[in-house]
Scaffold this motif. Structure first.
Motif, PDB file in Angstrom:
ATOM      1  N   ALA A  87       0.829  -1.216   0.000  1.00  0.00           N
ATOM      2  CA  ALA A  87       0.000   0.000   0.000  1.00  0.00           C
ATOM      3  C   ALA A  87       0.859   1.260   0.000  1.00  0.00           C
ATOM      4  CB  ALA A  87      -0.946   0.007   1.198  1.00  0.00           C
ATOM      5  N   VAL A  88       1.981   1.246   0.707  1.00  0.00           N
ATOM      6  CA  VAL A  88       2.879   2.408   0.711  1.00  0.00           C
ATOM      7  C   VAL A  88       3.370   2.683  -0.711  1.00  0.00           C
ATOM      8  CG1 VAL A  88       5.168   3.237   1.421  1.00  0.00           C
ATOM      9  CG2 VAL A  88       3.611   2.278   3.115  1.00  0.00           C
ATOM     10  N   GLY A  89       3.831   1.654  -1.396  1.00  0.00           N
ATOM     11  CA  GLY A  89       4.296   1.833  -2.772  1.00  0.00           C
ATOM     12  C   GLY A  89       3.188   2.297  -3.690  1.00  0.00           C
ATOM     13  N   PHE A  90       2.011   1.726  -3.514  1.00  0.00           N
ATOM     14  CA  PHE A  90       0.868   2.090  -4.349  1.00  0.00           C
ATOM     15  C   PHE A  90       0.492   3.552  -4.131  1.00  0.00           C
ATOM     16  CE2 PHE A  90      -3.188   2.151  -6.270  1.00  0.00           C
ATOM     17  CZ  PHE A  90      -3.262   1.054  -7.121  1.00  0.00           C
ATOM     18  N   TRP A  91       0.368   3.952  -2.855  1.00  0.00           N
ATOM     19  CA  TRP A  91      -0.025   5.326  -2.543  1.00  0.00           C
ATOM     20  C   TRP A  91       1.029   6.313  -3.047  1.00  0.00           C
ATOM     21  CZ3 TRP A  91       0.788   8.445   2.377  1.00  0.00           C
ATOM     22  CH2 TRP A  91       0.003   9.602   2.370  1.00  0.00           C
ATOM     23  N   ALA A  92       2.300   5.975  -2.846  1.00  0.00           N
ATOM     24  CA  ALA A  92       3.372   6.855  -3.315  1.00  0.00           C
ATOM     25  C   ALA A  92       3.287   7.047  -4.827  1.00  0.00           C
ATOM     26  CB  ALA A  92       4.733   6.278  -2.929  1.00  0.00           C
ATOM     27  N   GLY A  99       5.372  11.939  -9.252  1.00  0.00           N
ATOM     28  CA  GLY A  99       6.594  12.730  -9.155  1.00  0.00           C
ATOM     29  C   GLY A  99       7.618  12.122  -8.223  1.00  0.00           C
ATOM     30  N   LYS A 100       8.308  12.991  -7.492  1.00  0.00           N
ATOM     31  CA  LYS A 100       9.351  12.545  -6.566  1.00  0.00           C
ATOM     32  C   LYS A 100       8.779  11.758  -5.388  1.00  0.00           C
ATOM     33  CE  LYS A 100      12.654  16.156  -7.636  1.00  0.00           C
ATOM     34  NZ  LYS A 100      13.445  17.272  -7.141  1.00  0.00           N
ATOM     35  N   ALA A 101       7.494  11.948  -5.111  1.00  0.00           N
ATOM     36  CA  ALA A 101       6.866  11.214  -4.011  1.00  0.00           C
ATOM     37  C   ALA A 101       6.973   9.708  -4.228  1.00  0.00           C
ATOM     38  CB  ALA A 101       5.398  11.612  -3.869  1.00  0.00           C
ATOM     39  N   ARG A 102       7.015   9.295  -5.469  1.00  0.00           N
ATOM     40  CA  ARG A 102       7.096   7.870  -5.801  1.00  0.00           C
ATOM     41  C   ARG A 102       8.319   7.220  -5.172  1.00  0.00           C
ATOM     42  NH1 ARG A 102       6.077   7.167 -11.893  1.00  0.00           N
ATOM     43  NH2 ARG A 102       4.969   8.979 -11.161  1.00  0.00           N
ATOM     44  N   TRP A 103       9.374   7.984  -4.943  1.00  0.00           N
ATOM     45  CA  TRP A 103      10.591   7.429  -4.356  1.00  0.00           C
ATOM     46  C   TRP A 103      10.846   7.963  -2.947  1.00  0.00           C
ATOM     47  CZ3 TRP A 103      11.203   3.518  -7.150  1.00  0.00           C
ATOM     48  CH2 TRP A 103      10.909   3.573  -8.504  1.00  0.00           C
ATOM     49  N   ILE A 104      10.432   9.198  -2.681  1.00  0.00           N
ATOM     50  CA  ILE A 104      10.662   9.781  -1.352  1.00  0.00           C
ATOM     51  C   ILE A 104       9.855   9.049  -0.285  1.00  0.00           C
ATOM     52  CG2 ILE A 104      10.276  11.858   0.052  1.00  0.00           C
ATOM     53  CD1 ILE A 104      11.017  13.503  -2.460  1.00  0.00           C
ATOM     54  N   ILE A 105       8.600   8.756  -0.564  1.00  0.00           N
ATOM     55  CA  ILE A 105       7.731   8.132   0.441  1.00  0.00           C
ATOM     56  C   ILE A 105       8.217   6.726   0.810  1.00  0.00           C
ATOM     57  CG2 ILE A 105       5.370   7.335   0.888  1.00  0.00           C
ATOM     58  CD1 ILE A 105       4.504   9.891  -0.716  1.00  0.00           C
ATOM     59  N   PRO A 106       8.469   5.842  -0.172  1.00  0.00           N
ATOM     60  CA  PRO A 106       9.022   4.534   0.225  1.00  0.00           C
ATOM     61  C   PRO A 106      10.379   4.652   0.926  1.00  0.00           C
ATOM     62  CG  PRO A 106       8.147   4.420  -2.003  1.00  0.00           C
ATOM     63  CD  PRO A 106       8.147   5.870  -1.602  1.00  0.00           C
ATOM     64  N   SER A 107      11.194   5.619   0.510  1.00  0.00           N
ATOM     65  CA  SER A 107      12.497   5.807   1.160  1.00  0.00           C
ATOM     66  C   SER A 107      12.326   6.225   2.620  1.00  0.00           C
ATOM     67  CB  SER A 107      13.324   6.859   0.414  1.00  0.00           C
ATOM     68  OG  SER A 107      13.606   6.418  -0.890  1.00  0.00           O
ATOM     69  N   THR A 140      11.260  -5.186   2.169  1.00  0.00           N
ATOM     70  CA  THR A 140      10.355  -4.033   2.195  1.00  0.00           C
ATOM     71  C   THR A 140      10.449  -3.245   0.892  1.00  0.00           C
ATOM     72  OG1 THR A 140      10.474  -3.888   4.597  1.00  0.00           O
ATOM     73  CG2 THR A 140       9.832  -1.878   3.425  1.00  0.00           C
ATOM     74  N   ILE A 141      11.662  -3.030   0.427  1.00  0.00           N
ATOM     75  CA  ILE A 141      11.853  -2.326  -0.841  1.00  0.00           C
ATOM     76  C   ILE A 141      11.168  -3.093  -1.969  1.00  0.00           C
ATOM     77  CG2 ILE A 141      13.600  -1.647  -2.552  1.00  0.00           C
ATOM     78  CD1 ILE A 141      15.462  -1.086  -0.072  1.00  0.00           C
ATOM     79  N   ALA A 142      11.304  -4.407  -1.964  1.00  0.00           N
ATOM     80  CA  ALA A 142      10.662  -5.223  -2.996  1.00  0.00           C
ATOM     81  C   ALA A 142       9.139  -5.086  -2.932  1.00  0.00           C
ATOM     82  CB  ALA A 142      11.074  -6.683  -2.842  1.00  0.00           C
ATOM     83  N   LEU A 143       8.578  -5.088  -1.733  1.00  0.00           N
ATOM     84  CA  LEU A 143       7.121  -4.939  -1.589  1.00  0.00           C
ATOM     85  C   LEU A 143       6.667  -3.549  -2.014  1.00  0.00           C
ATOM     86  CD1 LEU A 143       6.658  -6.896   1.742  1.00  0.00           C
ATOM     87  CD2 LEU A 143       5.687  -7.517  -0.489  1.00  0.00           C
ATOM     88  N   HIS A 144       7.451  -2.529  -1.713  1.00  0.00           N
ATOM     89  CA  HIS A 144       7.123  -1.179  -2.195  1.00  0.00           C
ATOM     90  C   HIS A 144       7.140  -1.156  -3.727  1.00  0.00           C
ATOM     91  CE1 HIS A 144       7.084   0.396   1.757  1.00  0.00           C
ATOM     92  NE2 HIS A 144       8.355   0.724   1.886  1.00  0.00           N
ATOM     93  N   ALA A 145       8.141  -1.802  -4.320  1.00  0.00           N
ATOM     94  CA  ALA A 145       8.241  -1.842  -5.787  1.00  0.00           C
ATOM     95  C   ALA A 145       7.027  -2.553  -6.394  1.00  0.00           C
ATOM     96  CB  ALA A 145       9.535  -2.526  -6.209  1.00  0.00           C
ATOM     97  N   ILE A 146       6.541  -3.579  -5.732  1.00  0.00           N
ATOM     98  CA  ILE A 146       5.329  -4.261  -6.201  1.00  0.00           C
ATOM     99  C   ILE A 146       4.153  -3.292  -6.181  1.00  0.00           C
ATOM    100  CG2 ILE A 146       3.627  -6.047  -5.596  1.00  0.00           C
ATOM    101  CD1 ILE A 146       6.088  -7.765  -4.712  1.00  0.00           C
ATOM    102  N   GLY A 147       4.029  -2.537  -5.095  1.00  0.00           N
ATOM    103  CA  GLY A 147       2.952  -1.545  -5.004  1.00  0.00           C
ATOM    104  C   GLY A 147       3.056  -0.490  -6.088  1.00  0.00           C
ATOM    105  N   ILE A 148       4.255  -0.009  -6.345  1.00  0.00           N
ATOM    106  CA  ILE A 148       4.462   0.989  -7.398  1.00  0.00           C
ATOM    107  C   ILE A 148       4.104   0.386  -8.756  1.00  0.00           C
ATOM    108  CG2 ILE A 148       6.245   2.297  -8.642  1.00  0.00           C
ATOM    109  CD1 ILE A 148       7.618   2.673  -5.842  1.00  0.00           C
ATOM    110  N   GLY A 149       4.520  -0.855  -8.969  1.00  0.00           N
ATOM    111  CA  GLY A 149       4.200  -1.531 -10.224  1.00  0.00           C
ATOM    112  C   GLY A 149       2.708  -1.734 -10.410  1.00  0.00           C
TER     113      GLY A 149
END
Length: 191
Positions: free
Chosen positions: A49-54, A59-67, A151-160
């Protein structure tokens, strides 16, 4: 190209525990850490959900929020490993799942620093839970690197998944998924 960098980074984060000279004594730290976020639906739902919401913020939120999530998860993990208390961790985790689901369901738009602060608070609870569950005889550094890589992998799944939204049907599916995550969080809160 970006996906190759992500895969290489995840692999590199997993190596310290695997390469440790005392096989069986400390080597399981990274592998245990990698597996831990996948051992509970609460962690999976929150991190995706974090990756999805980001991603929906763009924009930059896509990487700042998961980071921000990963950084504060590391802090929470260290707190758990060193026995620093964090009140109501399990309830906090359940609440984070519900909140993150609602943020996705309603496509809540906030400034990136606000979103980073929200997910940062969530991350403290998840990190603390991971830290307190450090397996006996596991190398703490490898374990933390492992659960951060997962966690990074799960965020990437959400972004994808967020990038797969197409038209009104995709938006409806996103809202339904957000509600499902929120309801799962409510069920976790109810016990």
């Amino acid at each position: 190209m970006k996906y190759q960098r992500i895969a290489a980074t995840l692999a590199a984060l997993a190596l310290p525990g695997v390469a440790h000279a005392h096989v069986g004594l400390h080597a399981d730290g990274a592998l245990a850490g990698l597996g831990h976020p996948f051992s509970g639906l609460d962690h999976i739902l929150a991190m995706v959900a974090v990756g999805f919401w980001a991603s929906t913020l763009g924009g930059k939120a896509r990487w700042i929020i998961p980071s921000a999530f990963v950084a504060l998860m590391a802090v929470g993990g260290a707190m758990g490993i060193y026995g620093l208390p964090l009140p109501m961790v399990e309830s906090g985790i359940a609440l984070t799942v519900a909140v993150l689901g609602l943020l996705v369901a309603f496509e809540v738009k906030v400034p990136t620093p606000v979103a980073a602060a929200v997910v940062g608070v969530c991350a403290l609870f998840h990190g603390h839970a991971h830290g307190t569950e450090l397996p006996a005889m596991a190398h703490a550094g490898g374990y933390v690197a492992g659960f951060l890589a997962a966690t990074i992998a799960l965020h990437a799944i959400g972004i994808g998944l967020a990038s797969l939204r197409f038209g009104k049907a995709g938006q409806a599916a996103m809202r339904i998924a957000g509600w499902a995550v929120a309801l799962a969080g409510a069920a976790l809160l109810a016990g």
